[in-house]
Design a protein around this motif. Structure first.
Motif, short mmCIF file in Angstrom:
data_model
loop_
_atom_site.label_atom_id
_atom_site.label_comp_id
_atom_site.label_asym_id
_atom_site.label_seq_id
_atom_site.Cartn_x
_atom_site.Cartn_y
_atom_site.Cartn_z
N GLY A 106 37.39 41.79 33.41
CA GLY A 106 36.81 43.07 33.81
C GLY A 106 37.56 43.70 34.96
N LEU A 107 37.91 42.90 35.96
CA LEU A 107 38.64 43.41 37.12
C LEU A 107 39.98 44.00 36.70
CD1 LEU A 107 38.97 43.69 40.22
CD2 LEU A 107 39.95 41.37 40.19
N ALA A 108 40.73 43.26 35.86
CA ALA A 108 42.04 43.74 35.44
C ALA A 108 41.93 45.00 34.58
CB ALA A 108 42.77 42.63 34.68
N GLU A 109 40.97 45.01 33.66
CA GLU A 109 40.77 46.21 32.86
C GLU A 109 40.49 47.41 33.76
OE1 GLU A 109 37.85 46.01 29.80
OE2 GLU A 109 38.80 44.33 28.76
N GLY A 110 39.61 47.22 34.74
CA GLY A 110 39.28 48.31 35.64
C GLY A 110 40.48 48.79 36.44
N LEU A 111 41.31 47.86 36.92
CA LEU A 111 42.51 48.26 37.67
C LEU A 111 43.41 49.15 36.82
CD1 LEU A 111 43.25 44.82 39.35
CD2 LEU A 111 42.87 46.96 40.59
N TRP A 112 43.61 48.76 35.57
CA TRP A 112 44.47 49.56 34.69
C TRP A 112 43.80 50.86 34.28
CZ3 TRP A 112 45.80 44.25 32.62
CH2 TRP A 112 47.10 43.86 32.98
N LEU A 113 42.54 50.79 33.89
CA LEU A 113 41.86 52.00 33.40
C LEU A 113 41.68 53.03 34.50
CD1 LEU A 113 39.17 50.33 31.12
CD2 LEU A 113 41.24 51.52 30.38
N GLU A 145 45.83 38.72 29.71
CA GLU A 145 46.54 39.30 28.56
C GLU A 145 45.61 40.13 27.69
OE1 GLU A 145 49.51 40.16 25.67
OE2 GLU A 145 49.41 39.85 27.83
N THR A 146 44.40 39.64 27.47
CA THR A 146 43.43 40.41 26.69
C THR A 146 43.10 41.72 27.40
OG1 THR A 146 42.48 38.37 25.80
CG2 THR A 146 41.17 40.36 25.58
N ALA A 147 42.95 41.67 28.71
CA ALA A 147 42.69 42.89 29.48
C ALA A 147 43.86 43.86 29.37
CB ALA A 147 42.44 42.54 30.94
N ARG A 148 45.07 43.34 29.43
CA ARG A 148 46.24 44.22 29.34
C ARG A 148 46.30 44.93 27.99
NH1 ARG A 148 50.86 44.67 27.05
NH2 ARG A 148 50.60 42.71 25.90
N VAL A 149 46.10 44.19 26.92
CA VAL A 149 46.14 44.79 25.58
C VAL A 149 45.00 45.80 25.42
CG1 VAL A 149 45.91 44.31 23.11
CG2 VAL A 149 47.35 42.85 24.55
N THR A 150 43.82 45.44 25.91
CA THR A 150 42.68 46.36 25.82
C THR A 150 42.94 47.65 26.57
OG1 THR A 150 41.16 44.47 25.63
CG2 THR A 150 40.22 46.59 26.28
N ALA A 151 43.45 47.53 27.79
CA ALA A 151 43.74 48.72 28.58
C ALA A 151 44.84 49.56 27.93
CB ALA A 151 44.14 48.33 30.00
N ALA A 152 45.87 48.90 27.40
CA ALA A 152 46.96 49.64 26.74
C ALA A 152 46.43 50.40 25.53
CB ALA A 152 48.07 48.68 26.33
N ALA A 153 45.53 49.78 24.77
CA ALA A 153 44.94 50.47 23.63
C ALA A 153 44.14 51.68 24.08
CB ALA A 153 44.04 49.50 22.84
#
Length: 470
Positions: A106-113, A145-153
């Motif tokens: 969640g933290l990584a997704e939020g940083l990217w998003l 890695e899952t967060a990175r792919v999710t954010a990239a999508a």
């Protein structure tokens, strides 16, 4: 996208300390305890306090509220951290021992998003890296890695939706998908242009796109790993701009209609992400693409349209066009692709926003298990939905005196009736289908939590989360 790395050692730049309602979660000392005590509402998810430390290392400390320290709260915290730091400012976030992997995701997704900006905006995106410091970096590699792919999508879906329609016609959208697919082994794409659509009888797509100088297309994107035991078909409405056609919209109703292909953007992005994560599920995305324009060749109110399956639809409102292109794609999917499940996403009706507001999509399905799984995926991903009924007695609203059905009866219950219209094309898959009416949550009027003003990419995260467990 900027880099986020896991390390046992503290990285350079600003130190970020996560704070819940009672304490600093990691890296606390007397100074940070004092800073926290003077900060207002320090533990609230998304609250950020910045404290300069002149002539010391690090020269700045940032206290970020972590709320309940769960995935949702950390996603909000990550987005707030990204917005609070300069684009060229390295950050180090200190993680506590035994932090749940979901919280790191969640933290990584939020940083990217939170760092997302549309590529045509004058300000460049964030470039400086973020270090997540933990004593057990290997434990979080998969989550990151899952967060990175999710954010990239999500970034891809947002980019596609934010692109102005002067650029984003059906052929352009199809070309973007072809280019993305070419970088991923095992992904295939078929693009049907107007000649092939005509030859194969996609009458709904052709009717809606007939008024535009840029002809319609149908994109079929597939991820089919050898280990797949299930086949999920995702269908997304792809109206690259919607004037309303002959039933023309008002100025205010038209100004955001570049977002009317948000469903197509989401299903394409989710399918590509499934390939990036090598998910063991076959996924096919169908994106029927058309521009609903006003011209002498535009379809008219009162026209009868022959859909892909040979049935006919009376359309007395050319602004109810999305269901016509979806109908062709759904009928084709059921007859030719043999799916185990069919899920469609569409910015379909304004009635969705009236019923559920800006942050919640309408969910329709006869399948309790599928509905529950999608709702759970949406809740976990931060893309909420609410299930609405498909009452049998409302099917009579679709009656037409001159065709097999009516696409836009003036009987109220607009979102429900649109869903019932789509149901007509599911055949024996009607009990393995879900429809998501997501017009309102596809666009954000301001930065809020993990959403950035503009296109939200709604559905990409939810679908990927669902596919991870499908």
């Amino acid at each position: 996208m900027f880099a986020i790395r896991l390390s046992a050692d503290e990285g350079p730049g600003t130190r970020v300390l996560l704070v819940d309602d009672s304490a600093v979660l990691a890296g606390g000392d007397d100074e940070t305890a004092e800073l926290r005590s003077t900060a207002e509402d320090a533990g609230r998810a998304g609250a950020v306090q910045i404290f300069p430390r002149p002539l010391r290392v690090p020269a700045k400390v940032l206290l970020a509220g972590a709320g309940a320290a769960d995935e949702t709260s950390l996603r909000t915290a990550g987005a707030a951290i990204s917005r609070s730091a300069a684009d060229d400012e390295p950050l180090t976030v200190l993680l506590p021992d035994n932090f749940p992997p979901a919280a790191v995701r969640g933290l990584a997704e939020g940083l990217w998003l939170g760092a997302y900006r549309f590529h045509e905006a004058p300000r460049p995106p964030r470039s400086a890296p973020v270090t997540l410091t933990t004593t057990t970096p290997d434990a979080y590699a998969r989550s990151l890695e899952t967060a990175r792919v999710t954010a990239a999508a999500t970034w891809l879906a947002r980019d596609l939706t934010n692109t102005p329609s002067a650029v984003k016609n059906p052929a352009w959208f199809a070309a973007q998908v072809v280019a993305e697919a070419a970088t991923r082994p095992g992904v295939t794409v078929t693009v049907r242009g107007p000649e092939r659509l005509t030859a194969e009888g996609f009458g709904g797509i052709l009717a809606v796109g007939g008024g535009s100088a840029t002809p319609p297309h149908l994109v079929e994107l597939s991820w089919n790993p050898p280990s797949a035991s299930r086949h999920v078909v995702l269908v997304g409405k792809g109206i690259t701009f919607d004037t309303g056609g002959i039933s023309i919209k008002t100025r205010d109703g038209m100004k955001l209609m570049k977002k009317d292909m948000g469903g197509a953007a989401a299903v394409v992005a989710a399918t590509l992400a499934a390939a990036d994560l090598s998910l063991p599920v076959r996924v096919t995305a169908l994106a029927p693409l058309a521009e609903n324009a006003v011209s002498g060749s535009a379809f008219r109110p009162g026209d009868v349209i022959t859909q892909w399956d040979g049935t006919t639809t009376e359309s007395t409102n050319s602004d109810a066009e999305g269901r016509l292109v979806l109908a062709d794609a759904l009928a084709y999917a059921v007859a030719e692709l043999e799916p185990d499940l069919v899920i469609d996403l569409a910015t379909l009706t304004g009635a969705n926003a009236v019923a559920l507001g800006k942050r919640t999509a309408a969910l329709y399905s006869h399948n309790d298990d599928l509905a529950a799984a999608l709702a759970a995926a949406g809740e976990a991903a931060g893309e909420r939905m609410w299930r609405l009924p498909l009452p049998d007695e409302y099917v009579d609203y679709l009656h037409s005196d001159i065709a097999d059905r009516h696409s836009s009866p003036s009987m109220g219950a607009g979102s429900v009736v649109a869903a019932l219209f789509l149901q007509e094309f599911l055949g024996d898959r009607a009990d393995r289908w879900a429809h998501l009416d997501m017009s309102a949550p596809s666009w954000a009027e301001k930065n809020e939590a993990d959403l950035t003003k503009g296109a939200t990419g709604w559905g990409a995260r939810m679908l990927l989360r669902y596919l991870l467990t499908a």
